[in-house]
Design a protein around this motif. Structure first.
Motif, PDB file in Angstrom:
ATOM      1  N   ALA A  12       0.840  -1.200   0.000  1.00  0.00           N
ATOM      2  CA  ALA A  12       0.000   0.000   0.000  1.00  0.00           C
ATOM      3  C   ALA A  12       0.877   1.253   0.000  1.00  0.00           C
ATOM      4  CB  ALA A  12      -0.945  -0.017   1.196  1.00  0.00           C
ATOM      5  N   ARG A  13       1.634   1.412  -1.069  1.00  0.00           N
ATOM      6  CA  ARG A  13       2.487   2.578  -1.313  1.00  0.00           C
ATOM      7  C   ARG A  13       2.560   2.766  -2.820  1.00  0.00           C
ATOM      8  NH1 ARG A  13       3.614   6.221   1.964  1.00  0.00           N
ATOM      9  NH2 ARG A  13       5.795   6.412   1.574  1.00  0.00           N
ATOM     10  N   LYS A 102      -1.258   1.793  -4.627  1.00  0.00           N
ATOM     11  CA  LYS A 102      -0.784   0.447  -4.301  1.00  0.00           C
ATOM     12  C   LYS A 102       0.124  -0.073  -5.409  1.00  0.00           C
ATOM     13  CE  LYS A 102      -4.786  -0.733  -1.558  1.00  0.00           C
ATOM     14  NZ  LYS A 102      -5.980  -1.562  -1.465  1.00  0.00           N
ATOM     15  N   LYS A 140       7.067  -4.976   2.730  1.00  0.00           N
ATOM     16  CA  LYS A 140       5.705  -4.431   2.821  1.00  0.00           C
ATOM     17  C   LYS A 140       5.492  -3.749   4.173  1.00  0.00           C
ATOM     18  CE  LYS A 140       0.905  -6.150   2.972  1.00  0.00           C
ATOM     19  NZ  LYS A 140       0.248  -5.236   2.051  1.00  0.00           N
ATOM     20  N   GLU A 144       4.939   0.252   4.496  1.00  0.00           N
ATOM     21  CA  GLU A 144       3.622   0.677   4.965  1.00  0.00           C
ATOM     22  C   GLU A 144       3.709   1.329   6.341  1.00  0.00           C
ATOM     23  OE1 GLU A 144       1.005  -2.691   4.491  1.00  0.00           O
ATOM     24  OE2 GLU A 144       0.970  -2.447   2.298  1.00  0.00           O
TER      25      GLU A 144
END
Length: 156
Positions: A12-13, A102, A140, A144
């Protein structure tokens, strides 16, 4: 027997941030559990022809090897091949946007074991798959978490 392991995760970046962080060899020890050290053999930054030496601990053994970057499209793809080391290996990263902010990152390791390595190739593929899953989960979590703590902690 060829070893070919493909692992992926959704982070989620934004793609530019994930790719910039993951493609920088200096960041490797932060997210690869088995990598102990990184040493540039050529000048920074990463580009086609760059050579980077790594020391790792894998399957209870110390491994020293040098990767050469053979393909690099910033934000999209990076491919490295061992130039020196015990096991001829190609490692590739790809990054794709996957929805708002994302990134789908894939990590692929391919190689053709020889000598003793050929005898343990089936076990090696399983160990690489397990390590890659852990490493991508670590990446991750790191990226995040940095977004929650300080949105600017990981720059484009």
């Amino acid at each position: 027997m060829t070893v070919d392991v493909l692992t992926e995760t959704l982070i989620a970046r934004p793609r530019a941030q994930v790719a910039a962080f993951a493609a920088d060899p200096d960041n490797v020890p932060a997210w690869y559990e088995n990598i102990r050290s990184v040493e540039w053999k050529t000048a920074r930054p990463a580009r086609v022809g760059s050579r980077i030496a790594f020391v790792a601990r894998f399957l209870g053994r110390r491994l020293a090897y040098t990767y050469e970057i053979t393909e690099f499209v910033p934000g999209e793809r990076m491919v490295m091949r061992t130039a020196e080391g015990p096991f001829p290996m190609e490692t590739s990263y790809t990054w794709e946007s996957s929805g708002e902010g994302k990134t789908r990152m894939t990590l692929r390791n391919r190689g053709e074991p020889s000598g003793f390595s050929r005898l343990v190739a089936p076990f090696m593929a399983s160990a690489i798959r397990s390590a890659n899953r852990k490493d991508l989960a670590r990446l991750k979590a790191l990226l995040e978490r940095s977004a929650r703590v300080a949105p600017d902690a990981v720059q484009d």
